[in-house]
Design a protein around this motif. Structure first.
Motif, PDB file in Angstrom:
ATOM      1  N   UNK A   1      24.633 -23.712  -0.467  1.00 46.41           N
ATOM      2  CA  UNK A   1      24.930 -22.667   0.663  1.00 46.41           C
ATOM      3  C   UNK A   1      25.920 -21.773   0.021  1.00 46.41           C
ATOM      4  N   UNK A   2      25.804 -20.488   0.535  1.00 45.71           N
ATOM      5  CA  UNK A   2      26.485 -19.316  -0.002  1.00 45.71           C
ATOM      6  C   UNK A   2      27.495 -18.919   0.867  1.00 45.71           C
ATOM      7  N   UNK A   3      28.929 -18.278   0.400  1.00 49.01           N
ATOM      8  CA  UNK A   3      30.006 -17.958   1.049  1.00 49.01           C
ATOM      9  C   UNK A   3      30.565 -16.644   0.810  1.00 49.01           C
ATOM     10  N   UNK A   4      30.706 -15.883   1.756  1.00 50.34           N
ATOM     11  CA  UNK A   4      31.329 -14.535   1.446  1.00 50.34           C
ATOM     12  C   UNK A   4      32.526 -14.300   2.259  1.00 50.34           C
ATOM     13  N   UNK A   5      33.767 -13.655   1.378  1.00 46.71           N
ATOM     14  CA  UNK A   5      34.877 -13.708   1.768  1.00 46.71           C
ATOM     15  C   UNK A   5      35.244 -12.079   1.600  1.00 46.71           C
TER      16      UNK A   5
ATOM     17  N   UNK B   1      29.854 -18.549   5.840  1.00 46.61           N
ATOM     18  CA  UNK B   1      28.566 -19.069   5.120  1.00 46.61           C
ATOM     19  C   UNK B   1      27.449 -17.935   5.669  1.00 46.61           C
ATOM     20  N   UNK B   2      26.764 -17.508   4.642  1.00 44.84           N
ATOM     21  CA  UNK B   2      25.869 -16.483   5.133  1.00 44.84           C
ATOM     22  C   UNK B   2      24.455 -16.775   4.897  1.00 44.84           C
ATOM     23  N   UNK B   3      24.025 -17.861   4.528  1.00 46.88           N
ATOM     24  CA  UNK B   3      22.609 -18.319   4.709  1.00 46.88           C
ATOM     25  C   UNK B   3      22.564 -19.053   6.027  1.00 46.88           C
ATOM     26  N   UNK B   4      21.491 -19.176   6.879  1.00 51.17           N
ATOM     27  CA  UNK B   4      21.146 -20.120   7.848  1.00 51.17           C
ATOM     28  C   UNK B   4      20.813 -21.432   7.563  1.00 51.17           C
TER      29      UNK B   4
ATOM     30  N   UNK C   1      18.619 -18.127  -5.894  1.00 49.28           N
ATOM     31  CA  UNK C   1      18.951 -16.515  -5.740  1.00 49.28           C
ATOM     32  C   UNK C   1      18.844 -16.167  -4.142  1.00 49.28           C
ATOM     33  N   UNK C   2      19.792 -15.106  -3.805  1.00 47.13           N
ATOM     34  CA  UNK C   2      19.655 -14.821  -2.154  1.00 47.13           C
ATOM     35  C   UNK C   2      20.178 -13.069  -2.299  1.00 47.13           C
ATOM     36  N   UNK C   3      19.547 -12.616  -1.260  1.00 54.20           N
ATOM     37  CA  UNK C   3      20.087 -11.138  -1.170  1.00 54.20           C
ATOM     38  C   UNK C   3      20.782 -10.983   0.246  1.00 54.20           C
ATOM     39  N   UNK C   4      22.095 -10.595   0.028  1.00 52.59           N
ATOM     40  CA  UNK C   4      22.941 -10.563   1.064  1.00 52.59           C
ATOM     41  C   UNK C   4      23.060  -9.106   1.745  1.00 52.59           C
ATOM     42  N   UNK C   5      22.334  -8.907   2.840  1.00 51.21           N
ATOM     43  CA  UNK C   5      21.961  -7.574   3.403  1.00 51.21           C
ATOM     44  C   UNK C   5      22.946  -6.995   4.451  1.00 51.21           C
ATOM     45  N   UNK C   6      23.409  -7.998   5.043  1.00 54.04           N
ATOM     46  CA  UNK C   6      24.559  -7.809   6.289  1.00 54.04           C
ATOM     47  C   UNK C   6      26.039  -7.731   5.812  1.00 54.04           C
ATOM     48  N   UNK C   7      26.433  -6.848   5.170  1.00 54.55           N
ATOM     49  CA  UNK C   7      27.946  -6.649   4.691  1.00 54.55           C
ATOM     50  C   UNK C   7      28.377  -5.349   4.589  1.00 54.55           C
ATOM     51  N   UNK C   8      29.583  -5.471   4.233  1.00 54.06           N
ATOM     52  CA  UNK C   8      30.392  -3.970   4.009  1.00 54.06           C
ATOM     53  C   UNK C   8      30.861  -3.999   2.713  1.00 54.06           C
ATOM     54  N   UNK C   9      30.089  -3.471   1.719  1.00 49.87           N
ATOM     55  CA  UNK C   9      30.548  -3.360   0.314  1.00 49.87           C
ATOM     56  C   UNK C   9      31.878  -2.616  -0.018  1.00 49.87           C
TER      57      UNK C   9
ATOM     58  N   UNK D   1      29.410 -20.386  -4.106  1.00 53.18           N
ATOM     59  CA  UNK D   1      28.267 -21.330  -3.906  1.00 53.18           C
ATOM     60  C   UNK D   1      28.795 -22.732  -3.836  1.00 53.18           C
ATOM     61  N   UNK D   2      28.179 -23.451  -2.863  1.00 54.18           N
ATOM     62  CA  UNK D   2      28.394 -24.759  -2.781  1.00 54.18           C
ATOM     63  C   UNK D   2      26.928 -25.642  -3.079  1.00 54.18           C
ATOM     64  N   UNK D   3      27.081 -26.757  -3.540  1.00 53.36           N
ATOM     65  CA  UNK D   3      25.784 -27.678  -3.523  1.00 53.36           C
ATOM     66  C   UNK D   3      26.027 -28.719  -2.445  1.00 53.36           C
ATOM     67  N   UNK D   4      25.048 -29.492  -2.198  1.00 54.40           N
ATOM     68  CA  UNK D   4      25.049 -30.423  -1.428  1.00 54.40           C
ATOM     69  C   UNK D   4      26.412 -31.443  -1.295  1.00 54.40           C
TER      70      UNK D   4
END
Length: 613
Positions: free
Chosen positions: A62-66, A74-77, A85-93, A101-104
């Motif tokens: 799971x990926x987290x943005x702050x 958390x930014x992944x559903x 890998x992952x693209x974060x598209x819905x953010x304010x740069x 990132x966290x594992x299980x």
């Protein structure tokens, strides 16, 4: 061209032999998640991180943005299990986001911010008159992140040339550009591609890498202590160093302090005793062939790494294995081909490769056209003699053994292949070409999915060849490095400051990356400072020096991929390839499994991760 005789009979050998591994686990470095965040051209952020060698292939993340001090979200559903890998598209740069990132198991990575550019700028403190040359990577501080040891090169000379050189300098840097230490090898170590070899690796299993290289009177370690007699100048009027003591030193990766210094094995002996068979079958007594050095690391017992230091390859070849316990270097064994009549003389290359060729868990040394067993005995010699390029891997998904793609010198027009593919376990030549020719460059990589296995090509030939030696079309113009860069399983080509893709239908190259403002190293060899899987997912990074020699730039891919593999740095053969990449004529790294179209899922590495004590 001689084709494979009974190739498919060889392929029926049961794969059971590949399961004969040693019971022990190899100790390897414990890495952090290697999370990176890059701006992409669409205004989003590309994120990439490591799957570690001790984790199940299906580990979820799971990926987290702050933003600032606000709680992270958390930014992944769905939990991420298909790639790393992952693209974060819905953010304010503009709000300067940070990520983790966290594992299980809820193990959380360090928080990272978004890179300012699509590359990482690493500022240097380059000595006046010097330029950054080759580099190697290791965890020098025990924090799970890679640092770089950079060979700073001033005035240099090929071994065949007369003339004074500047002292070789090694500097250690964090990826942020903090200088950790500087080692000056002094005037009694000559500067040049064949002379100045260094190895960065955790030899004693304490979780912190050491740095090992040849030293001499006047070498100064990272804390200012002089090795040997600092008043001595052993250079002769021709600028060569053919007298005086020779040492081997292990330095602390953390401080650069000399930890153990011993006499270098072998000594020079008879200066005229290092030529003979191989290359042009000539000899010299002027310090050319005697001062050709190679180096590497091998797991000779299948559990702990041993340091390898070698001298000679045109004629006499001597390879010395050393063990380091954290305090003292001890000789493990010494191989000496001795006379020119010995079948193991004259078979060395301008590089070497470390590979477990018989799948017993212990490494062998592919020393060009010959292979040594883990006990220092000669396993076989092909008799193909000295060469300039060397590639060893599983280059076919169904062939049971690793193979060697060797590029050989035969400028005396004697019989013998200029290029040959041979079995790394048995020495059996599968096919070869260019009899009696000196072939300088050759490459092996899977670049055409229409044919099983890797393709092979070399300079002097217009064709591209399959694993079976069948010509299938025009070859690429790039015959230097290979790199896994974009999102498919094919390998891309790296030359000068460019990464290119082979269009196998149009038989042409197109550019994926051109590192403007950057330069390659080593003259016509045009090699990068380093190419390795240093950060992010399983794909490789490349480092170049800037045109002003004041920085390094690390480039990584932001191409999407649906493939997931353990970080290549936890594949033992690949990791050892990075340790010897800077040695001699730099060569790209290869895995011990077939990585390409039609591949099988690789087995989990049999390793034990060692953290800082």
């Amino acid at each position: 061209m001689i084709g494979i005789n009974g190739f498919w009979i060889s392929c029926t050998i049961t794969l059971i032999v590949l399961s004969l591994s040693a019971q022990g686990q190899r100790q390897m470095e414990s890495l952090d998640r290697g999370l990176i965040a890059l701006p992409d051209e669409k205004g989003g952020v590309f994120l990439s991180w490591r799957l570690l060698g001790n984790e199940p292939a299906a580990t979820g993340f799971d990926l987290y943005r702050a933003y600032g001090e606000q709680p992270a979200e958390k930014i992944n559903v769905e939990r991420l299990t298909e790639s790393t890998m992952f693209f974060d598209r819905n953010l304010d740069l503009s709000r300067n986001p940070s990520y983790f990132v966290r594992n299980e198991a809820l193990d959380q990575s360090k928080s990272v911010t978004v890179w300012e550019n699509t590359f990482l700028e690493i500022p240097l403190r380059t000595p006046e008159g010097y330029r950054p040359n080759d580099a190697s990577a290791g965890d020098l501080t025990g924090d799970g992140q890679y640092e770089l040891v950079v060979h700073m090169s001033g005035r240099s000379r090929d071994n065949s040339q007369e003339g004074y050189t500047d002292p070789p300098i090694l500097q250690a840097y964090t990826l942020e550009g903090t200088l950790l230490w500087e080692i000056n090898l002094g005037i009694n170590i000559r500067e040049g591609a064949h002379y100045t070899q260094f190895i960065v690796y955790d030899l004693d299993g304490d979780g912190v890498a050491e740095v090992s290289c040849k030293t001499a009177d006047g070498s100064r370690d990272g804390v200012g202590r002089v090795i040997g007699d600092g008043t001595k100048d052993w250079r002769n009027p021709a600028g060569k160093i053919l007298d005086g003591p020779e040492y081997l030193t292990v330095f602390s990766g953390k401080t650069g302090q000399a930890l153990s210094t011993v006499d270098y094995i072998p000594g020079r002996g008879d200066l005229c005793g290092w030529g003979g068979e191989g290359g042009n079958a000539g000899n010299d007594c002027n310090g050319n062939r005697v001062d050709r050095f190679l180096a590497g690391v091998a797991y000779l017992d299948g559990k702990a790494p041993s340091l390898l230091m070698a001298r000679g390859y045109y004629g006499r070849s001597v390879i010395a294995a050393w063990d380091f316990d954290g305090e003292i270097l001890r000789s493990r064994w010494v191989f000496d081909s001795e006379s020119r009549e010995n079948p193991f003389s004259g078979q060395g290359n301008h590089s070497l490769s470390i590979n477990d060729v018989d799948a017993d868990g212990r490494d062998e040394i592919v020393y060009g056209a010959m292979v040594l067993d883990e006990d220092g005995s000669g396993r076989f010699s092909t008799g193909l003699r000295h060469g300039d390029a060397l590639h060893v891997s599983r280059f076919h998904p169904h062939y049971p053994d690793q193979v060697v793609w060797g590029i050989h010198e035969n400028e005396t027009n004697e019989s013998g292949f200029g290029v040959a593919l041979f079995n790394a376990r048995t020495g059996r030549i599968l096919w070869g070409a260019e009899e009696g020719r000196d072939v300088g460059r050759g490459l092996a990589a899977d670049i055409d999915p229409r044919h099983e296995g890797a393709e092979f090509w070399w300079n002097g030939s217009s064709g591209l060849y399959t694993f079976q030696g069948e010509e299938i079309g025009k070859k690429p113009g790039s015959i230097n490095f290979a790199i896994w860069w974009d999102g498919d399983l094919l390998r891309e080509l790296l030359d000068q400051n460019r990464i290119q893709k082979w269009d196998y239908t149009g038989e042409t190259l197109y550019t994926l990356l051109e590192a403007s403002g950057c330069l390659a190293n080593n003259g016509s060899k045009a090699t990068p400072t380093l190419s390795a899987d240093l950060l992010g997912d399983w794909r490789e990074e490349v480092i170049f020096r800037t045109e002003d020699n004041q920085s390094l730039r690390l480039f990584t891919t932001s191409a999407p991929t649906s493939y997931r593999f353990v970080t290549l740095m936890h594949n033992p053969q690949y990791r050892l390839s990075i340790a010897w990449q800077n040695v001699g004529y730099n060569q790209p790294a290869h895995t011990d499994f077939y990585l390409g179209e039609g591949m099988q899922r690789p087995k989990s590495p049999h390793i034990r991760l060692v953290k800082k004590k």
